[in-house]
Design an enzyme around this catalytic site. Structure first.
Site, PDB file in Angstrom:
ATOM      1  N   ASP A  73       0.727  -1.291   0.148  1.00 53.58           N
ATOM      2  CA  ASP A  73       0.041   0.099   0.029  1.00 53.58           C
ATOM      3  C   ASP A  73       0.838   1.278  -0.182  1.00 53.58           C
ATOM      4  O   ASP A  73       1.984   1.062   0.518  1.00 53.58           O
ATOM      5  CB  ASP A  73      -0.806   0.055   1.266  1.00 53.58           C
ATOM      6  CG  ASP A  73      -2.160   1.173   1.050  1.00 53.58           C
ATOM      7  OD1 ASP A  73      -1.849   1.754   0.056  1.00 53.58           O
ATOM      8  OD2 ASP A  73      -3.196   0.897   1.811  1.00 53.58           O
TER       9      ASP A  73
HETATM   10  C1  BGC Z   1      -4.950   3.601  -0.005  1.00 54.16           C
HETATM   11  C2  BGC Z   1      -4.947   2.277  -1.016  1.00 54.16           C
HETATM   12  C3  BGC Z   1      -4.671   3.125  -2.322  1.00 54.16           C
HETATM   13  C4  BGC Z   1      -3.319   3.938  -2.408  1.00 54.16           C
HETATM   14  C5  BGC Z   1      -3.139   4.465  -3.790  1.00 54.16           C
HETATM   15  C6  BGC Z   1      -3.576   4.214  -0.116  1.00 54.16           C
HETATM   16  O1  BGC Z   1      -3.738   5.500   0.877  1.00 54.16           O
HETATM   17  O2  BGC Z   1      -4.773   2.943   1.298  1.00 54.16           O
HETATM   18  O3  BGC Z   1      -6.141   1.811  -0.911  1.00 54.16           O
HETATM   19  O4  BGC Z   1      -4.987   2.123  -3.471  1.00 54.16           O
HETATM   20  O5  BGC Z   1      -3.459   4.867  -1.464  1.00 54.16           O
HETATM   21  O6  BGC Z   1      -4.046   5.397  -3.771  1.00 54.16           O
END
Ligand code: BGC
Length: 749
Positions: free
Chosen positions: A262
């Protein structure tokens, strides 16, 4: 003759081209051969480069070998607008508006796997058109508390329902050559302190409640990538967690895809090397957010990793495994020549978004406002009458906000506009009623419509009440929104109650006019202290582009609601295990670096908790949802009174379902298993099968649900295995978790 020569010639040319073509570019060759061939041609530098990002959402391919960049994008409800190369701010393109599909709670509420397939396919086509190879979704973290800020992005509380719904989403998406990145693996069940939470959970709860949907996404859906969660498990971050990634995901489930961190979820080079992370994204090391030109070299799996290999601390064994996985992802997506071109904002996609929304909207309550009057819903659209719409959510765009799932929808039909269009024969008036959050922008996407209103709450209430008095019916469109501390990433809600004084407004409106429909817009349950007095309640979710149209079609009865709750609608926080046990949000360690969250309720999540705790109450049970018609479920049958437990042994249950009302509709037959006696505590019942059946008035159909040994098993943490014990069981068949209509006994021998 001439034709034969020509054919021969072209065959020869084709063979020569094939002969010159390296194996990795030859898509007639098996995938693994291509991967090995590409790997063997790559330098150490190229291998290192391919396993970490080069911009906010892309990672490089191998230019020298003609392997293109890999583009990811959120997810999960539509394709996020492009952001700048190295910043979160949107790039300001004018060709990146998309169709916003309903949020995943709504998809889960359809209880219809073919809707999930349609969702995946449609989204895949949008992603293709936008040049995205990986969609960051779907999310399948279990709904553990109604405060969870991201519950709207997930598929509810039940591991079986989420498993059945996630697989076709993944398959549909990937059928277009776009990878799903299933998130957030695992135990990211609330948002508060998400980078510091160390989840302490029993093995049973982990395997029975929190992992099954991920496992189904991998094994049944065949997911090509998965996203490690921010939080920790057993004191190790999930983006490089030995148990989660090496042991469970890769060894036990045989996942051959890519573990993507993530964004900002990686924290340590050596853990990333050894504990299963394959592709690093979003790390904000060494001034990335300051725009340092070499920021990406400072990723945990960039220069630091290369140096450790050059120093001899690691061989390329781990690296090659990561590169193989990333190459596999490239061959499946960017280098898949069979992929269609895709389409953006097509009529078909709008149609899909609308159908899913209409099938997922849940009719929670529908009574007559007064004795002898007819049920409040549906509202007759032919009739000339005065309809008053109240509430900010009737005029607020919900596709903007909420965090990374925020979209730039090409259009979003607002509830007020949808109601006005559908009830053209009526006089539709509007009163704001309350002012909530007037900000309507996210990362540079602006709605371009001001919601500012400087009136006081008393003035707003007075106007709404005054208008309500004169109305034949009042439709209150309220609930939550996508602002911070509501249905939004990064934090949880602070309480279960409705924000912005909506409860008081409902009471005031009821006093003026009891013919009130409450349409709740949210991805979470909210407290409803006024429920007894409100005759009709509709759960409208966040349903995307076609929102207003979908809601109006249900209110008018063009669509007979058939959605069922994918979670228990607790009466209060105390009725939910995570809160009753006091285990949410956890306890900070002395140095305030980590907060330990012990999932004290164990396997008793949702209806499993309600069933085993006298006094715990749901306003609406899991699986609940009404219809404008009525159904009768009769004639329970079982294929055999005892079930064999061989690996492929199955047992089939049948009931007849009849539509006994006046309009066509759909009912969901739900089958729960009750184990009469087992060596470990088990929930009173567990959902193990369901089927949605669509019937015209007067029509009936036999519904068959077959289960196998897996459905009867529990995770025995004494031996670390799923176990099916012999003995007496019951199949409980009904139309919600607390409307069990038939019990069928059977014995497992
Ligand atoms: C989120 C993810 C997301 C990623 C990219 C993160 O802060 O938890 O779910 O896909 O950002 O935007």
């Amino acid at each position: 003759m001439k034709k034969t020569v020509l054919t021969l010639l072209s065959l020869m040319v084709a063979t020569m081209i094939h002969a010159q073509q390296p194996v990795y570019l030859d898509d007639t060759k098996p995938l693994e051969q291509r991967v090995e061939d590409a790997l063997s041609r790559m330098t150490l530098q190229e291998k290192i480069a391919i396993i970490h990002a080069q911009s906010k959402f892309s990672s490089p391919g191998v230019k020298r070998l003609g392997i293109p960049d890999l583009w990811t994008d959120d997810g999960p409800h539509g394709v996020r607008p492009d952001v700048l190369w190295d910043e979160w701010e949107q790039a300001g393109q004018t060709n990146d508006s998309c169709v916003a599909f309903p949020a995943l709670t709504c998809l889960a509420a359809t209880w219809n796997p073919s809707m999930a397939r349609l969702y995946g396919e449609s989204l895949g086509e949008e992603a293709l058109y936008r040049g995205k190879n990986v969609i960051l979704g779907p999310g399948v973290n279990i709904y553990r508390t109604p405060l969870g800020g991201r519950n709207f992005e997930y598929m509810g509380e039940d591991p079986y329902l989420a498993s059945i719904m996630v697989a076709p989403y993944v398959q549909g998406l990937q059928s277009k050559g776009v990878a799903a990145c299933v998130k957030h693996y695992a135990l990211n069940n609330d948002e508060e302190y998400r980078h510091q939470v160390n989840v302490v959970v029993s093995d049973r709860a982990l395997h029975e409640i929190y992992l099954p949907a991920f496992k189904a996404a991998v094994q049944k859906g065949g997911a090509w990538s998965i996203m490690g969660a921010y939080n920790l498990y057993q004191n190790q971050h999930n983006c490089h967690n030995d148990i989660m990634l090496n042991q469970i995901l890769k060894r036990d489930w045989k996942f051959d895809g890519v573990v993507i961190s993530d964004w900002g979820g990686a924290h340590n080079t050596e853990e990333a090397i050894t504990n299963g992370l394959d592709l690093e994204f979003g790390t904000w090391t060494d001034g990335l957010t300051m725009g340092a030109t070499n920021a990406y070299d400072n990723y945990y799996m960039a220069v630091a990793y290369k140096r450790l290999i050059e120093q001899g601390k690691y061989t390329t064994r781990e690296l090659d495994d990561k590169v193989r996985r990333v190459l596999r992802l490239h061959f499946r997506t960017t280098m898949n020549r069979q992929r269609p071109y895709g389409a953006l904002c097509s009529d078909a996609h709008y149609e899909s978004a609308l159908r899913i929304a209409q099938e997922g909207i849940v009719l929670l309550k529908n009574d007559a406002p007064k004795k002898k009057e007819s049920l409040l819903l549906p509202i007759d659209a032919q009739k000339r009458q005065r309809i008053l719409v109240v509430g900010e959510n009737a005029i607020k765009m919900m596709t903007v906000g909420g965090g990374s799932s925020s979209l730039k929808a090409q259009h979003e039909i607002l509830p007020l506009d949808g109601i006005r269009a559908r009830f053209a024969n009526a006089e539709v008036d509007y009163a704001r009623g309350y002012v909530g959050d007037t900000i309507q922008s996210y990362n540079g996407v602006n709605v371009g419509r001001s919601l500012y209103d400087l009136r006081t709450p008393a003035e707003l209430t007075a106007e709404a009440v005054e208008k309500a008095r004169k109305a034949d019916v009042v439709i209150f469109v309220g609930g939550l929104n996508k602002s911070d501390y509501q249905d939004c990433e990064g934090h949880d809600r602070k309480e279960m109650g409705l924000p912005y004084g909506q409860d008081a407004l409902v009471e005031a409106l009821l006093a003026a006019n009891p013919r009130l429909v409450f349409v709740n817009i949210s991805g979470n349950a909210v407290a409803m202290p006024w429920l007894q007095k409100v005759p009709a309640v509709v759960q409208g979710w966040f349903v995307g582009s076609e929102s207003g149209k979908a809601i109006a079609s249900v209110i008018a009865g063009d669509v007979n609601p058939s959605g069922k709750l994918p979670f228990t609608w607790y009466a209060s926080l105390n009725d939910c295990g995570a809160h009753a046990t006091g285990s949410y949000p956890g306890t900070w360690r002395a140095d305030h670096s980590i907060i330990d969250e012990r999932y004290e309720e164990g396997i008793y999540v949702g209806y499993r908790w309600i069933d085993s705790h006298k006094g715990a109450k749901a306003l609406f049970p899991f699986g609940h949802g009404l219809s404008y018609t009525t159904f009768k479920v009769t004639n329970p049958q079982v294929s055999a009174s005892s079930a064999p437990i061989s690996a492929d042994g199955t047992i089939t249950f049948q009931v007849d379902v009849a539509n006994t009302g006046n309009c066509a509709g759909a009912e969901v037959v739900q089958l729960y298993i009750h184990d009469k006696k087992s060596s470990l505590d088990r929930p009173y019942k567990e959902l193990k099968g369901f089927q949605k059946v669509r019937l015209r008035p007067g029509e009936s159909q036999t519904v068959s649900i077959t289960i196998d040994k897996e459905a009867l098993s529990f995770y025995d943490d004494r031996v670390g295995q799923w176990v099916c014990e012999l003995g007496d069981f019951e199949a409980l068949i009904g139309t919600s978790s607390n409307n069990i209509l038939h019990r069928i006994k059977f014995v497992v021998k």
